[in-house]
Enzyme design. Sequence first.
Site, PDB file in Angstrom:
ATOM      1  N   ARG A  76       0.861  -1.191   0.000  1.00  0.00           N
ATOM      2  CA  ARG A  76       0.000   0.000   0.000  1.00  0.00           C
ATOM      3  C   ARG A  76       0.895   1.237   0.000  1.00  0.00           C
ATOM      4  O   ARG A  76       1.714   1.409   0.890  1.00  0.00           O
ATOM      5  CB  ARG A  76      -0.893  -0.008   1.245  1.00  0.00           C
ATOM      6  N   HIS A 120      -2.547  11.011   0.543  1.00  0.00           N
ATOM      7  CA  HIS A 120      -2.009  10.822   1.892  1.00  0.00           C
ATOM      8  C   HIS A 120      -1.345  12.150   2.278  1.00  0.00           C
ATOM      9  O   HIS A 120      -0.128  12.217   2.465  1.00  0.00           O
ATOM     10  CB  HIS A 120      -1.046   9.635   1.923  1.00  0.00           C
ATOM     11  N   GLU A 165      -7.042   8.818   6.247  1.00  0.00           N
ATOM     12  CA  GLU A 165      -7.268   9.518   7.508  1.00  0.00           C
ATOM     13  C   GLU A 165      -7.718  10.967   7.344  1.00  0.00           C
ATOM     14  O   GLU A 165      -7.001  11.906   7.735  1.00  0.00           O
ATOM     15  CB  GLU A 165      -6.000   9.467   8.368  1.00  0.00           C
ATOM     16  N   ASN A 287      -7.229   2.231  10.038  1.00  0.00           N
ATOM     17  CA  ASN A 287      -5.898   2.411  10.637  1.00  0.00           C
ATOM     18  C   ASN A 287      -6.097   2.438  12.140  1.00  0.00           C
ATOM     19  O   ASN A 287      -6.840   3.264  12.667  1.00  0.00           O
ATOM     20  CB  ASN A 287      -5.254   3.725  10.192  1.00  0.00           C
ATOM     21  N   TYR A 289      -4.157   2.340  15.932  1.00  0.00           N
ATOM     22  CA  TYR A 289      -2.920   2.447  16.715  1.00  0.00           C
ATOM     23  C   TYR A 289      -3.141   2.348  18.221  1.00  0.00           C
ATOM     24  O   TYR A 289      -2.312   1.796  18.940  1.00  0.00           O
ATOM     25  CB  TYR A 289      -2.199   3.769  16.403  1.00  0.00           C
ATOM     26  N   GLU A 354      -3.437   0.156   8.242  1.00  0.00           N
ATOM     27  CA  GLU A 354      -2.231   0.502   9.006  1.00  0.00           C
ATOM     28  C   GLU A 354      -2.380   0.002  10.433  1.00  0.00           C
ATOM     29  O   GLU A 354      -3.441   0.131  11.045  1.00  0.00           O
ATOM     30  CB  GLU A 354      -2.005   2.028   9.112  1.00  0.00           C
TER      31      GLU A 354
HETATM   32  C1  PNW Z   1      -0.911   7.795  10.606  1.00  0.00           C
HETATM   33  N1  PNW Z   1      -2.811  11.349  15.735  1.00  0.00           N
HETATM   34  O1  PNW Z   1      -0.767   9.063  11.138  1.00  0.00           O
HETATM   35  C2  PNW Z   1      -0.549   7.986   9.140  1.00  0.00           C
HETATM   36  O2  PNW Z   1      -1.451   7.427   8.220  1.00  0.00           O
HETATM   37  C3  PNW Z   1       0.858   7.640   8.807  1.00  0.00           C
HETATM   38  O3  PNW Z   1       1.271   8.392   7.702  1.00  0.00           O
HETATM   39  C4  PNW Z   1       1.735   7.828  10.034  1.00  0.00           C
HETATM   40  O4  PNW Z   1       3.091   7.692   9.750  1.00  0.00           O
HETATM   41  C5  PNW Z   1       1.268   6.810  11.054  1.00  0.00           C
HETATM   42  O5  PNW Z   1      -0.121   6.919  11.315  1.00  0.00           O
HETATM   43  C6  PNW Z   1       2.017   6.897  12.374  1.00  0.00           C
HETATM   44  O6  PNW Z   1       1.812   8.140  12.977  1.00  0.00           O
HETATM   45  C7  PNW Z   1      -1.302   9.560  12.303  1.00  0.00           C
HETATM   46  O7  PNW Z   1      -2.211  12.315  16.232  1.00  0.00           O
HETATM   47  C8  PNW Z   1      -0.691  10.680  12.853  1.00  0.00           C
HETATM   48  O8  PNW Z   1      -3.869  10.930  16.235  1.00  0.00           O
HETATM   49  C9  PNW Z   1      -1.189  11.286  13.976  1.00  0.00           C
HETATM   50  C10 PNW Z   1      -2.317  10.757  14.570  1.00  0.00           C
HETATM   51  C11 PNW Z   1      -2.944   9.631  14.017  1.00  0.00           C
HETATM   52  C12 PNW Z   1      -2.437   9.038  12.892  1.00  0.00           C
END
Ligand code: PNW
Length: 449
Positions: A76, A120, A165, A287, A289, A354
């Site tokens: 991707r 992106h 996102e 995505n 995290y 992700e």
């Molecule tokens: C995502 N937050 O970014 C992106 O899709 C990627 O490009 C990035 O490298 C990856 O996650 C890791 O950060 C985010 O602050 C950046 O909530 C910030 C946030 C969430 C996702």
Amino acid sequence: MTIAFPPGFLWGAATAAYQIEGAATEDGRTPSIWDTFSHTPGRTVGGDTGDVACDHYHRFRDDVKLMADLGLRSYRFSLSWPRIQPRGSGPASQRGLDFYRGLVDELLDNGIEPWVTLYHWDLPQELEDAGGWPARDTALRFADYAALAHEALGDRVRFWTTFNEPWCSAFLGYGSGVHAPGRTDGAEAVRAAHHLLLGHGLALRSVGQAGITLNLYAVSPASQAPADVDAARRIDGLANRFFLDPLLRGAYPADVVSDLADVTDMSHVRDGDLAIISTPPAMLGVNYYSRHVVAGGGASSSGATSWPGSGDVRFVTRGVPVTDMNWEIDAPGLVETLTRLRDEYPAVPLYVTENGAAFVDAVVDGEVVDPDRVAYFDAHLRACHQAITAGVPLRGYFAWSLMDNFEWAWGYTKRFGLIHVDYATQLRTPKSSARWYAEVIRRNGLAAE
Ligand code: PNW
């Protein structure tokens, strides 16, 4: 014994154009909002920029070899809009398209399915100067760009997503300003969110079978006190439902619209927009995290916020293990997020587009040993398997990221890669997590305990 995934499960890894390509001024590419932002003093850690990044633009054939060594079934990546359409409108740049044609062909020759993200975060600067995402016209420009890109690559690329996102583009870009273009106005952030969604819906008309990727969070209250429960409702509303509801149910969530009453009257939403936005997508990318744990009753912030109308909500840390981003590690939150989609929204094929973690990695004798990252992936893949067992239509998983890269406002200080990058020499070194992931793909599953 293995924890087996369904046959044909799409195993991949992900990147984004500005984070890896470099070659910022080559072959007719013009600046995007991230070039402008990263070149503005004080915006990124250490003043880091994506000028060179991983130099993937010149090294993509070697990088595809590394992907093949990993056994990836899919890769991707995103297209750089200012490489393909330097002025943000008008004719396509042949040289820009040639780069992506070369990359796609190299992937296909290696048996790797290309997965294209159209946007992106790298809006052509010329379109930002004309108003950026708060301006409705940007959605129309995006639809034209999407048509151009699909025209050039649609014969070879089966998987398309419009946006990565939109919450980040809207609320970090125009709300808190910690991302490009660094503007800080809640009303503009909400308009930006709408025009990103509208651009998605309009693009589906030419791209056909396409989806969108959202960053979704598990959200929970710090306690059962009514103020905390309400804070969780608000943050879930802005982070998750403000995007999921218009896309999959054709309406903005009424409670969030009312939370936003002091920020915007939503008069930028025109008749017919929600019908366009809710065109059924071919798939939804998730995505994931971390989890947000929140409490009410903080000091109301009048300044820049990523949470317009809810700037008084406090984000609480629980003291559980975190990654180098300080994001709490919470794999059950991924099960919660996926099963929630199954329970509350119309059925749509899901992909984790992700998931991954930043840790401080050290190269010792040419080896990078990253057990924390392996543990993170292992826990979240178990979560995926649990969701699939519970009937969630999860069809694939993409690790973030294929290699260490430009982590936006954090510059090169945060490493998410399966592959270590030495930026001084551009030497790539697969980490132990890369070998572990290759074995997961080969087995189509995880070793049980
Ligand atoms: C995502 N937050 O970014 C992106 O899709 C990627 O490009 C990035 O490298 C990856 O996650 C890791 O950060 C985010 O602050 C950046 O909530 C910030 C946030 C969430 C996702």
